[in-house]
Design a protein around this motif. Sequence first.
Motif, PDB file in Angstrom:
ATOM      1  N   ASP A  39       4.953  25.760   4.295  1.00 55.94           N
ATOM      2  CA  ASP A  39       6.249  25.065   4.327  1.00 55.94           C
ATOM      3  C   ASP A  39       6.144  23.618   3.848  1.00 55.94           C
ATOM      4  O   ASP A  39       5.075  23.005   3.891  1.00 55.94           O
ATOM      5  N   ALA A  40       7.289  23.088   3.448  1.00 58.43           N
ATOM      6  CA  ALA A  40       7.470  21.647   3.269  1.00 58.43           C
ATOM      7  C   ALA A  40       8.130  21.140   4.546  1.00 58.43           C
ATOM      8  O   ALA A  40       9.087  21.742   5.037  1.00 58.43           O
ATOM      9  N   PHE A  41       7.597  20.048   5.097  1.00 59.03           N
ATOM     10  CA  PHE A  41       8.151  19.460   6.310  1.00 59.03           C
ATOM     11  C   PHE A  41       8.884  18.175   5.957  1.00 59.03           C
ATOM     12  O   PHE A  41       8.335  17.296   5.300  1.00 59.03           O
ATOM     13  N   PHE A  42      10.140  18.074   6.390  1.00 58.54           N
ATOM     14  CA  PHE A  42      10.986  16.920   6.117  1.00 58.54           C
ATOM     15  C   PHE A  42      11.034  16.036   7.349  1.00 58.54           C
ATOM     16  O   PHE A  42      11.460  16.476   8.421  1.00 58.54           O
ATOM     17  N   CYS A  43      10.600  14.793   7.207  1.00 52.38           N
ATOM     18  CA  CYS A  43      10.586  13.825   8.308  1.00 52.38           C
ATOM     19  C   CYS A  43      11.982  13.219   8.443  1.00 52.38           C
ATOM     20  O   CYS A  43      12.307  12.217   7.817  1.00 52.38           O
ATOM     21  N   ILE A  44      12.813  13.840   9.253  1.00 49.52           N
ATOM     22  CA  ILE A  44      14.189  13.406   9.454  1.00 49.52           C
ATOM     23  C   ILE A  44      14.235  12.384  10.598  1.00 49.52           C
ATOM     24  O   ILE A  44      13.674  12.620  11.667  1.00 49.52           O
ATOM     25  N   VAL A  45      14.913  11.273  10.363  1.00 54.10           N
ATOM     26  CA  VAL A  45      15.088  10.262  11.406  1.00 54.10           C
ATOM     27  C   VAL A  45      16.386  10.578  12.144  1.00 54.10           C
ATOM     28  O   VAL A  45      17.452  10.648  11.538  1.00 54.10           O
ATOM     29  N   GLY A  46      16.274  10.790  13.460  1.00 50.14           N
ATOM     30  CA  GLY A  46      17.443  11.098  14.273  1.00 50.14           C
ATOM     31  C   GLY A  46      17.776   9.952  15.202  1.00 50.14           C
ATOM     32  O   GLY A  46      17.170   8.878  15.140  1.00 50.14           O
ATOM     33  N   GLN A  47      18.734  10.182  16.077  1.00 47.95           N
ATOM     34  CA  GLN A  47      19.144   9.142  17.017  1.00 47.95           C
ATOM     35  C   GLN A  47      18.111   8.916  18.112  1.00 47.95           C
ATOM     36  O   GLN A  47      17.978   7.801  18.610  1.00 47.95           O
ATOM     37  N   VAL A  85      10.798   9.810  -0.589  1.00 49.67           N
ATOM     38  CA  VAL A  85      12.201   9.834  -1.013  1.00 49.67           C
ATOM     39  C   VAL A  85      12.980   8.748  -0.281  1.00 49.67           C
ATOM     40  O   VAL A  85      12.580   8.317   0.800  1.00 49.67           O
ATOM     41  N   PRO A  86      14.114   8.314  -0.830  1.00 46.47           N
ATOM     42  CA  PRO A  86      14.921   7.314  -0.137  1.00 46.47           C
ATOM     43  C   PRO A  86      15.675   7.891   1.067  1.00 46.47           C
ATOM     44  O   PRO A  86      16.007   7.171   2.004  1.00 46.47           O
ATOM     45  N   ASP A  87      15.954   9.208   1.049  1.00 45.59           N
ATOM     46  CA  ASP A  87      16.744   9.830   2.116  1.00 45.59           C
ATOM     47  C   ASP A  87      16.266  11.266   2.308  1.00 45.59           C
ATOM     48  O   ASP A  87      16.519  12.119   1.447  1.00 45.59           O
ATOM     49  N   THR A  88      15.589  11.546   3.424  1.00 38.44           N
ATOM     50  CA  THR A  88      15.052  12.890   3.643  1.00 38.44           C
ATOM     51  C   THR A  88      16.140  13.935   3.857  1.00 38.44           C
ATOM     52  O   THR A  88      15.966  15.092   3.507  1.00 38.44           O
ATOM     53  N   ARG A  89      17.278  13.530   4.403  1.00 36.46           N
ATOM     54  CA  ARG A  89      18.373  14.497   4.598  1.00 36.46           C
ATOM     55  C   ARG A  89      18.900  14.994   3.247  1.00 36.46           C
ATOM     56  O   ARG A  89      19.130  16.194   3.068  1.00 36.46           O
ATOM     57  N   LEU A  90      19.100  14.070   2.324  1.00 37.75           N
ATOM     58  CA  LEU A  90      19.577  14.466   0.991  1.00 37.75           C
ATOM     59  C   LEU A  90      18.518  15.275   0.252  1.00 37.75           C
ATOM     60  O   LEU A  90      18.847  16.232  -0.462  1.00 37.75           O
ATOM     61  N   ALA A  91      17.257  14.925   0.438  1.00 35.92           N
ATOM     62  CA  ALA A  91      16.171  15.676  -0.197  1.00 35.92           C
ATOM     63  C   ALA A  91      16.114  17.102   0.353  1.00 35.92           C
ATOM     64  O   ALA A  91      15.908  18.057  -0.401  1.00 35.92           O
TER      65      ALA A  91
END
Length: 119
Positions: A39-47, A85-91
Amino acid sequence: MIEKTCAELFERVPCTVLGDGSTIVNGLASRSDEVQPGDAFFCIVGQTCDGHTFAQDAIDRGAVVIVAERKVYLADTTDITEVMVPDTRLALEEASRVLCDEGAPDGAGQRMGEDRSCA
């Protein structure tokens, strides 16, 4: 099983690939406890938490690509491809589109399902 190279997944995303762009990706995850080998793991920043904190756990569970907004310090990055990337959510949105939608018949969009397929 749907497979794409790291370079294919991110060709339309502004990014810097550190490592092997030909790494094969089998799936996408934004929670380290859901990572499957390949898998690719996306480091998403949450609240309440920051996915960058869980990058090493994702690698330990089999992630081959780490997608991050900033440098992640890992124990061993020998076989890991990092995508900055500048934004992991968009990526993640774009990678999902590439991994799942491109293979859909007649342009019908598909979504990731519980069985980790694009059905």
